[in-house]
Scaffold this motif. Sequence first.
Motif, PDB file in Angstrom:
ATOM      1  N   HIS A   1      10.111 -12.846  -9.970  1.00 57.27           N
ATOM      2  CA  HIS A   1      10.802 -11.730  -9.978  1.00 57.27           C
ATOM      3  C   HIS A   1      10.156 -10.348  -9.309  1.00 57.27           C
ATOM      4  CE1 HIS A   1      13.285 -13.478 -13.131  1.00 57.27           C
ATOM      5  NE2 HIS A   1      12.152 -13.828 -13.773  1.00 57.27           N
ATOM      6  N   PRO A   2      11.060  -9.638  -8.406  1.00 56.15           N
ATOM      7  CA  PRO A   2      10.287  -8.670  -7.605  1.00 56.15           C
ATOM      8  C   PRO A   2       9.899  -7.563  -8.616  1.00 56.15           C
ATOM      9  CG  PRO A   2      12.505  -8.617  -7.305  1.00 56.15           C
ATOM     10  CD  PRO A   2      12.190  -9.987  -8.060  1.00 56.15           C
ATOM     11  N   PRO A   3       8.946  -6.742  -8.320  1.00 65.37           N
ATOM     12  CA  PRO A   3       8.614  -5.585  -9.451  1.00 65.37           C
ATOM     13  C   PRO A   3       9.906  -4.749  -8.908  1.00 65.37           C
ATOM     14  CG  PRO A   3       6.687  -6.085  -7.771  1.00 65.37           C
ATOM     15  CD  PRO A   3       7.768  -6.965  -7.592  1.00 65.37           C
ATOM     16  N   LEU A   4      10.081  -3.896 -10.046  1.00 60.68           N
ATOM     17  CA  LEU A   4      11.085  -2.788  -9.929  1.00 60.68           C
ATOM     18  C   LEU A   4      10.555  -1.403  -9.748  1.00 60.68           C
ATOM     19  CD1 LEU A   4      14.212  -2.273 -11.144  1.00 60.68           C
ATOM     20  CD2 LEU A   4      13.161  -1.694 -13.185  1.00 60.68           C
ATOM     21  N   VAL A   5      11.230  -0.844  -8.636  1.00 54.59           N
ATOM     22  CA  VAL A   5      10.688   0.463  -8.046  1.00 54.59           C
ATOM     23  C   VAL A   5      11.758   1.300  -7.961  1.00 54.59           C
ATOM     24  CG1 VAL A   5       8.801  -0.545  -6.740  1.00 54.59           C
ATOM     25  CG2 VAL A   5      11.066  -0.195  -5.672  1.00 54.59           C
TER      26      VAL A   5
ATOM     27  N   ILE B   1       1.932  -6.675  -8.782  1.00 57.07           N
ATOM     28  CA  ILE B   1       1.578  -5.969  -7.632  1.00 57.07           C
ATOM     29  C   ILE B   1       0.031  -6.273  -7.593  1.00 57.07           C
ATOM     30  CG2 ILE B   1       0.995  -3.687  -6.612  1.00 57.07           C
ATOM     31  CD1 ILE B   1       3.860  -2.715  -7.790  1.00 57.07           C
ATOM     32  N   GLN B   2      -0.629  -6.176  -8.615  1.00 53.67           N
ATOM     33  CA  GLN B   2      -2.254  -6.528  -8.451  1.00 53.67           C
ATOM     34  C   GLN B   2      -2.314  -8.036  -8.095  1.00 53.67           C
ATOM     35  OE1 GLN B   2      -4.063  -5.697 -12.349  1.00 53.67           O
ATOM     36  NE2 GLN B   2      -6.049  -6.849 -11.568  1.00 53.67           N
ATOM     37  N   VAL B   3      -1.767  -8.853  -8.757  1.00 52.29           N
ATOM     38  CA  VAL B   3      -1.776 -10.313  -8.193  1.00 52.29           C
ATOM     39  C   VAL B   3      -1.611 -10.557  -6.513  1.00 52.29           C
ATOM     40  CG1 VAL B   3      -0.872 -12.688  -8.389  1.00 52.29           C
ATOM     41  CG2 VAL B   3      -1.445 -11.253 -10.470  1.00 52.29           C
ATOM     42  N   ALA B   4      -0.501  -9.875  -6.502  1.00 48.08           N
ATOM     43  CA  ALA B   4      -0.063  -9.907  -4.767  1.00 48.08           C
ATOM     44  C   ALA B   4      -1.363  -9.515  -3.905  1.00 48.08           C
ATOM     45  CB  ALA B   4       1.108  -9.180  -4.399  1.00 48.08           C
ATOM     46  N   ARG B   5      -1.839  -8.069  -4.293  1.00 49.66           N
ATOM     47  CA  ARG B   5      -2.815  -7.671  -3.500  1.00 49.66           C
ATOM     48  C   ARG B   5      -4.281  -8.807  -3.819  1.00 49.66           C
ATOM     49  NH1 ARG B   5      -2.722  -1.265  -5.484  1.00 49.66           N
ATOM     50  NH2 ARG B   5      -1.709  -0.729  -3.526  1.00 49.66           N
TER      51      ARG B   5
ATOM     52  N   GLU C   1      10.935  10.672  -6.516  1.00 52.14           N
ATOM     53  CA  GLU C   1      10.420  11.620  -5.734  1.00 52.14           C
ATOM     54  C   GLU C   1      11.142  11.176  -4.341  1.00 52.14           C
ATOM     55  OE1 GLU C   1       6.211  12.591  -3.449  1.00 52.14           O
ATOM     56  OE2 GLU C   1       6.204  12.366  -5.701  1.00 52.14           O
ATOM     57  N   GLU C   2      11.779  11.907  -3.598  1.00 57.33           N
ATOM     58  CA  GLU C   2      12.308  11.660  -2.310  1.00 57.33           C
ATOM     59  C   GLU C   2      11.396  11.193  -1.241  1.00 57.33           C
ATOM     60  OE1 GLU C   2      14.900  13.881   1.312  1.00 57.33           O
ATOM     61  OE2 GLU C   2      14.952  14.518  -0.908  1.00 57.33           O
ATOM     62  N   GLY C   3      11.567  10.095  -0.723  1.00 54.80           N
ATOM     63  CA  GLY C   3      10.793   9.246   0.343  1.00 54.80           C
ATOM     64  C   GLY C   3       9.713   8.407  -0.410  1.00 54.80           C
ATOM     65  N   ARG C   4       9.810   8.259  -1.656  1.00 57.84           N
ATOM     66  CA  ARG C   4       8.828   7.485  -2.298  1.00 57.84           C
ATOM     67  C   ARG C   4       9.424   6.245  -3.098  1.00 57.84           C
ATOM     68  NH1 ARG C   4       3.633   8.204  -0.996  1.00 57.84           N
ATOM     69  NH2 ARG C   4       2.906   7.458  -2.780  1.00 57.84           N
ATOM     70  N   LEU C   5       8.707   5.258  -2.999  1.00 56.19           N
ATOM     71  CA  LEU C   5       9.383   4.264  -4.063  1.00 56.19           C
ATOM     72  C   LEU C   5       8.162   3.907  -5.198  1.00 56.19           C
ATOM     73  CD1 LEU C   5      10.593   1.130  -1.505  1.00 56.19           C
ATOM     74  CD2 LEU C   5      11.676   2.894  -2.792  1.00 56.19           C
ATOM     75  N   VAL C   6       8.656   4.649  -6.205  1.00 61.76           N
ATOM     76  CA  VAL C   6       7.706   4.707  -7.429  1.00 61.76           C
ATOM     77  C   VAL C   6       7.985   3.458  -8.388  1.00 61.76           C
ATOM     78  CG1 VAL C   6       7.156   5.916  -9.606  1.00 61.76           C
ATOM     79  CG2 VAL C   6       8.037   7.148  -7.399  1.00 61.76           C
TER      80      VAL C   6
ATOM     81  N   ASP D   1       0.884  -1.186   0.063  1.00 60.18           N
ATOM     82  CA  ASP D   1      -0.008  -0.034   0.123  1.00 60.18           C
ATOM     83  C   ASP D   1       0.726   1.114   0.054  1.00 60.18           C
ATOM     84  OD1 ASP D   1      -2.260  -1.433  -0.098  1.00 60.18           O
ATOM     85  OD2 ASP D   1      -2.785  -1.192   1.994  1.00 60.18           O
ATOM     86  N   GLU D   2       2.194   1.031   0.292  1.00 64.32           N
ATOM     87  CA  GLU D   2       2.995   2.284   0.370  1.00 64.32           C
ATOM     88  C   GLU D   2       3.707   2.586  -0.935  1.00 64.32           C
ATOM     89  OE1 GLU D   2       5.467   2.308   3.534  1.00 64.32           O
ATOM     90  OE2 GLU D   2       4.079   2.201   5.170  1.00 64.32           O
ATOM     91  N   LEU D   3       3.449   1.519  -2.152  1.00 60.35           N
ATOM     92  CA  LEU D   3       4.090   1.898  -3.431  1.00 60.35           C
ATOM     93  C   LEU D   3       3.427   2.841  -4.034  1.00 60.35           C
ATOM     94  CD1 LEU D   3       4.925  -2.037  -4.216  1.00 60.35           C
ATOM     95  CD2 LEU D   3       6.251  -0.435  -3.409  1.00 60.35           C
ATOM     96  N   ASP D   4       4.076   3.709  -4.791  1.00 59.45           N
ATOM     97  CA  ASP D   4       3.589   4.822  -5.757  1.00 59.45           C
ATOM     98  C   ASP D   4       3.245   4.188  -7.089  1.00 59.45           C
ATOM     99  OD1 ASP D   4       3.135   6.889  -7.319  1.00 59.45           O
ATOM    100  OD2 ASP D   4       4.404   8.306  -6.041  1.00 59.45           O
ATOM    101  N   LEU D   5       2.158   4.001  -7.429  1.00 54.10           N
ATOM    102  CA  LEU D   5       1.761   3.611  -8.760  1.00 54.10           C
ATOM    103  C   LEU D   5       1.307   4.610  -9.893  1.00 54.10           C
ATOM    104  CD1 LEU D   5      -0.523   0.950  -7.330  1.00 54.10           C
ATOM    105  CD2 LEU D   5       1.453   0.290  -8.092  1.00 54.10           C
ATOM    106  N   ARG D   6       2.137   5.539  -9.805  1.00 55.83           N
ATOM    107  CA  ARG D   6       1.609   6.841 -10.594  1.00 55.83           C
ATOM    108  C   ARG D   6       1.923   6.281 -12.234  1.00 55.83           C
ATOM    109  NH1 ARG D   6       6.211  11.407  -9.037  1.00 55.83           N
ATOM    110  NH2 ARG D   6       5.724  10.488  -7.086  1.00 55.83           N
ATOM    111  N   TYR D   7       2.750   5.339 -12.448  1.00 58.30           N
ATOM    112  CA  TYR D   7       2.920   5.130 -13.738  1.00 58.30           C
ATOM    113  C   TYR D   7       1.937   3.935 -14.254  1.00 58.30           C
ATOM    114  CZ  TYR D   7       6.909   7.970 -13.510  1.00 58.30           C
ATOM    115  OH  TYR D   7       7.909   9.294 -13.327  1.00 58.30           O
TER     116      TYR D   7
END
Length: 90
Positions: free
Chosen positions: A45-49, A67-71, A54-59, A14-20
Motif C-alpha cells: 500500500h502506498p503511503p497516504l499524503v 517511507i523509512q523502509v523505502a529509504r 500546504e500549497e505545493g507540498r505533499l504532507v 526526499d520531497e515528502l513533508d514529514l512534519r507529522y
Amino acid sequence: MKRTDTTIRQHPIDELDLRYATLRLPSPEAVARLREEVEQEGMRHPPLVSNGVEEGRLVVIDGFKRIQVARDLGEKQLAVQIVGLDDVFL
C-alpha cells in the motif's frame, strides 16, 4: 474541511513533508518486520499524503514506516496516494 478523490503517483521521497512524523514513533522491531515484508512481497500500500495542508507540498499523513523502509532500501521515488485533506480534517 474538504476531501477530494485520491490519486496514486510516483514522487521523490526526499520531497515528502514529514512534519507529522514525530507524532508516530514506530518501534525498531515494527520497522524491521515491515522491511522484511517489503523485501519479500514489495510495498503493498502506498503511503497516504495530502496536498491540502500546504500549497505545493505533499504532507505525509500515514505510512511513515513505509517511507523509512523505502529509504533504507535505497529507493529515491515511492508511489504515494494523494488526498485533498486540509489541516482542519487532520
